[in-house]
Each structure stands twice: as C-alpha cells, then as structure tokens.
Design an enzyme around this catalytic site. Structure first.
Site, mmCIF file in Angstrom:
data_model
loop_
_atom_site.group_PDB
_atom_site.id
_atom_site.type_symbol
_atom_site.label_atom_id
_atom_site.label_comp_id
_atom_site.label_asym_id
_atom_site.label_seq_id
_atom_site.Cartn_x
_atom_site.Cartn_y
_atom_site.Cartn_z
ATOM 1 N N LEU A 6 22.296 55.288 46.943
ATOM 2 C CA LEU A 6 23.145 56.464 47.171
ATOM 3 C C LEU A 6 24.006 56.703 45.935
ATOM 4 C CD1 LEU A 6 24.360 58.557 49.302
ATOM 5 C CD2 LEU A 6 26.161 56.872 49.615
ATOM 6 N N GLY A 9 28.101 62.571 43.054
ATOM 7 C CA GLY A 9 28.290 63.457 41.888
ATOM 8 C C GLY A 9 27.015 63.733 41.103
ATOM 9 N N SER A 11 25.301 66.694 40.783
ATOM 10 C CA SER A 11 24.961 68.070 40.399
ATOM 11 C C SER A 11 24.871 68.222 38.882
ATOM 12 C CB SER A 11 25.980 69.065 40.982
ATOM 13 O OG SER A 11 27.269 68.752 40.517
ATOM 14 N N ILE A 14 25.772 62.411 34.212
ATOM 15 C CA ILE A 14 25.221 61.063 34.357
ATOM 16 C C ILE A 14 24.577 60.881 35.737
ATOM 17 C CG2 ILE A 14 25.828 58.597 34.406
ATOM 18 C CD1 ILE A 14 28.210 59.328 32.500
ATOM 19 N N TYR A 153 44.109 59.680 33.731
ATOM 20 C CA TYR A 153 42.676 59.386 33.867
ATOM 21 C C TYR A 153 42.428 57.900 33.599
ATOM 22 C CZ TYR A 153 37.679 59.304 32.813
ATOM 23 O OH TYR A 153 36.344 58.999 32.801
HETATM 24 P P1 NAD Z 1 30.190 65.572 35.089
HETATM 25 O O1 NAD Z 1 31.400 66.415 35.195
HETATM 26 O O2 NAD Z 1 28.928 66.184 34.647
HETATM 27 O O3 NAD Z 1 29.909 64.794 36.450
HETATM 28 C C1 NAD Z 1 30.895 64.444 37.377
HETATM 29 C C2 NAD Z 1 30.383 64.825 38.740
HETATM 30 O O4 NAD Z 1 31.313 64.432 39.757
HETATM 31 C C3 NAD Z 1 30.204 66.352 38.860
HETATM 32 O O5 NAD Z 1 28.901 66.616 39.328
HETATM 33 C C4 NAD Z 1 31.277 66.744 39.863
HETATM 34 O O6 NAD Z 1 30.913 67.858 40.643
HETATM 35 C C5 NAD Z 1 31.365 65.474 40.690
HETATM 36 N N1 NAD Z 1 32.575 65.429 41.513
HETATM 37 C C6 NAD Z 1 33.854 65.680 41.162
HETATM 38 N N2 NAD Z 1 34.655 65.583 42.242
HETATM 39 C C7 NAD Z 1 33.867 65.255 43.285
HETATM 40 C C8 NAD Z 1 34.088 65.011 44.664
HETATM 41 N N3 NAD Z 1 35.317 65.118 45.203
HETATM 42 N N4 NAD Z 1 33.030 64.673 45.455
HETATM 43 C C9 NAD Z 1 31.796 64.579 44.935
HETATM 44 N N5 NAD Z 1 31.512 64.823 43.644
HETATM 45 C C10 NAD Z 1 32.538 65.153 42.833
HETATM 46 O O7 NAD Z 1 30.605 64.390 34.096
HETATM 47 P P2 NAD Z 1 29.917 62.967 33.805
HETATM 48 O O8 NAD Z 1 30.229 62.678 32.408
HETATM 49 O O9 NAD Z 1 28.517 62.927 34.268
HETATM 50 O O10 NAD Z 1 30.825 62.008 34.722
HETATM 51 C C11 NAD Z 1 30.300 61.036 35.589
HETATM 52 C C12 NAD Z 1 31.209 59.815 35.606
HETATM 53 O O11 NAD Z 1 31.234 59.255 34.304
HETATM 54 C C13 NAD Z 1 32.664 60.094 35.972
HETATM 55 O O12 NAD Z 1 33.124 59.106 36.853
HETATM 56 C C14 NAD Z 1 33.381 60.004 34.643
HETATM 57 O O13 NAD Z 1 34.729 59.599 34.808
HETATM 58 C C15 NAD Z 1 32.557 58.947 33.949
HETATM 59 N N6 NAD Z 1 32.653 58.936 32.483
HETATM 60 C C16 NAD Z 1 32.374 60.059 31.753
HETATM 61 C C17 NAD Z 1 32.499 60.022 30.371
HETATM 62 C C18 NAD Z 1 32.221 61.234 29.509
HETATM 63 O O14 NAD Z 1 32.642 61.234 28.352
HETATM 64 N N7 NAD Z 1 31.527 62.237 29.998
HETATM 65 C C19 NAD Z 1 32.890 58.836 29.737
HETATM 66 C C20 NAD Z 1 33.147 57.709 30.502
HETATM 67 C C21 NAD Z 1 33.026 57.771 31.877
#
Ligand code: NAD
Length: 308
Positions: A6, A9, A11, A14, A153
C-alpha cells in the site's frame, strides 16, 4: 503469493514511480494498492501503469489526514492485509517563520507526521498478528539535518525519524521491519508547488533583512541545487524498491550519495557547530559554490573546514 504493498500519495512524483516500478516487477512479487487523495488525478498513474492496471496495480482513494478515509481504504483491501506499507504522501513548506501561520504548520505535521502514524495504526494489528511486515517511510535528508527556511518541514521529518526509530525497537519482537528512506532534492512537482507558493506569498510580519536572505540567498541556491544534484524520481523509486525487496531491510537508506558527508558532519562533531557553520558558509559565503561543494564534499576532494 505476491505481497500487498500500500503506497500513499501516488498521483505524482516518487509515489507514482514506485507504484509503477513495483507493479512491473519481473518476478511479480507485488500486488500494489496505489492510493491518492483525489482520484480525479489518476490519469498520469493510469497511463504510466499501462497493462499492469487492474492486474498487479489497483487504485484506491486515501487522504492520510482523514481517519475515515484511512479506515475505508483499508477495508477495501482484499483480506485487509497489507504486507508492505509505504508512507510517501508529504507536503513541503519553505519561507521565513515569521510569515507562516500556525495553521499552515499544523497541516505539515498532520500530513507528514500524523498521516504516517494514522496508516501505521491501521496496518499494525494485522502485521503483528501475522508476525511479518515492512513499513517504509519516505523521509528526507532534512529528517537528518536542519535546513535554513525549511524549519517546519525539517521538524516534521525529524519527528518521523524519531517516531519510526523508536517503533523499530518494539517491532523487531514481531519480525516487522521499518525503513526510513532519505532522499536529497528530487525533481518532482514538490519543488514546483513550493516555488509557486513562495512566488505569490508575502510573508507578512517578516523584516526586510530576513526576506532578503530568503529571496536573494536561499531561493537561488535551492533552485541551483535541484538543477545540479536533484535526483530523478525513477531513481529514488528504484532505491525504495531495493529496500522493499531486501530480506533484511535497513533502518535508514540515503538515496543521494552527495548528502552522506553533510549528514556525517553531525556525527563527527557532537556539539553540532560543525554542521551549522558549514551549512551557513555554504549559503552565505560561497553561494555559487554550493552545488559544487556538495559534489566535492561527497567525493572527498573538499574537506569540510570551517572557521571557528
Ligand atoms: P509530490 O508532490 O509529487 O508527491 C507528494 C504526494 O503526496 C502528492 O501526490 C500529493 O498529492 C500527496 N499528498 C499530499 N497530501 C496528501 C494527503 N493528505 N493524503 C494523501 N496524499 C497526499 O512530491 P514527491 O517529491 O514525490 O514527494 C514524495 C515524498 O518524498 C514526500 O514525503 C516528500 O516529503 C519526500 N521528499 C521529497 C523530496 C523532493 O525534493 N521532492 C526530497 C526528500 C523527500
């Protein structure tokens, strides 16, 4: 039989890449439940999933901030059993503290920290009963080290790190593993969403000097970092898949080698000054060298020397 995974996030970013990667596992080891808060945003995932859709990958609605949504999602899973939970959903927040509302900060903690806990509480009884399971959390290098103008954050990811490190000790008794994956910058919508927010935000109540440090020092450096050392979400997904596929999963996994040295500065100097002063110098003294320094710190050709 395949393990039910499972993921929250899915959509974008990552989560999407990981769901697709696992669903196409050549050995078909996984049955992926790819979840998202708003199913109207499913097109990108569906397109990327291709022929895995409806076979090794199914879609489900899940808002990690909503107890009912969590319960409903879990009740929709065949047998109610989750073998691998990936807490990926997360939101960022940057900007001078003075200009951010407490409600905004609460939302960050509700999503990044409590959102993961809601899911853990839902899957843990089943995992304990079966005496097996794996909980993966997408944390961040900002869960290991504080970063300027990312205080809230970073604090939410530190909270995640403390929570899951603590829980890992108990769960060893139940043969349940925990893995914290800590990426550096990843080129996803994440940064774009933040940049769109700060482009129009006024940060009321912030003094001009602080605002200038944010807009003239932090933002250009951050953009440059994403451009120069930002990882592709596919690479991060691959690293997470490796952690999921491992028989003895690690508690921590950093995905970007360039950040290993920066995190190590804290271990080298327990007083904490070395890390804080290095981070300060990289931004305020050698801003143009920030990305270069990260490369060189990683390869070891630039020693992390700072003035007292
Ligand atoms: P992203 O914004 O593409 O993905 C984040 C996803 O979380 C989105 O699809 C968003 O709709 C979803 N989301 C937000 N609130 C939500 C909720 N209440 N319920 C369900 N889904 C929800 O960005 P990403 O980079 O793919 O981020 C994924 C993870 O990686 C996050 O936890 C982020 O903190 C972490 N991260 C990202 C980076 C970066 O630089 N992009 C670096 C380190 C860690």
């Amino acid at each position: 039989s395949p393990r039910t995974v499972l993921i929250s996030g899915c959509s974008s970013g990552i989560g999407l890449e990981l769901a697709v990667h696992l669903a196409h596992d050549p050995k078909q080891r996984y049955q992926v439940v790819a979840t998202m808060r708003d199913l109207r945003k499913k097109e990108m995932l569906e397109a990327a999933a291709g022929d895995a859709l409806g076979k090794t990958l199914t879609l489900a609605q899940l808002d990690v901030c909503n107890d009912e949504s969590v319960a409903q999602c879990l009740s929709g899973i065949q047998g109610g059993e989750v073998d691998v939970l990936v807490n990926n959903a997360g939101v960022g927040l940057v900007g001078p503290l003075e200009g951010l509302s407490i409600d905004t900060m609460k939302n960050i903690f509700d999503t990044n920290f409590l959102g993961a806990i809601r899911l853990v509480k839902a899957v843990l009884p089943g995992m304990k009963k079966r005496r097996q399971g794996h909980i993966v959390v997408v944390s961040s290098v900002m869960g290991l080290q504080g970063v300027i103008f990312n205080e809230v954050y970073s604090a939410s990811k530190f909270a995640v790190e403390g929570f899951f490190e603590s829980l890992a000790i108990q769960l060893l008794q139940f043969n349940i593993f925990i893995s914290l994956v800590e990426p550096g910058p990843v080129v996803t919508d994440f940064e774009g969403k933040l940049m769109a927010q700060v482009a129009t935000a006024e940060f009321p109540g912030t003094d001009p000097e602080t605002l200038s440090y944010f807009r003239d020092f932090y933002l250009p450096a951050s953009r440059e970092l994403f451009r120069s050392v930002g990882q592709n979400p596919k690479d991060v997904a691959q690293a997470i898949a490796k952690v999921i596929g491992s028989t003895r999963p690690p508690l921590r996994k950093q995905t970007n080698l360039r950040y290993l040295t920066l995190a190590a500065l804290k271990a080298v100097d327990p007083s904490g000054s070395l890390y804080v002063r290095t981070a300060h110098s990289l931004l305020f003294r050698w801003p143009r060298l920030l990305h270069l320094s990260l490369r060189c710190l990683a390869c070891g050709c630039l020693p992390a020397r700072v003035e007292p």
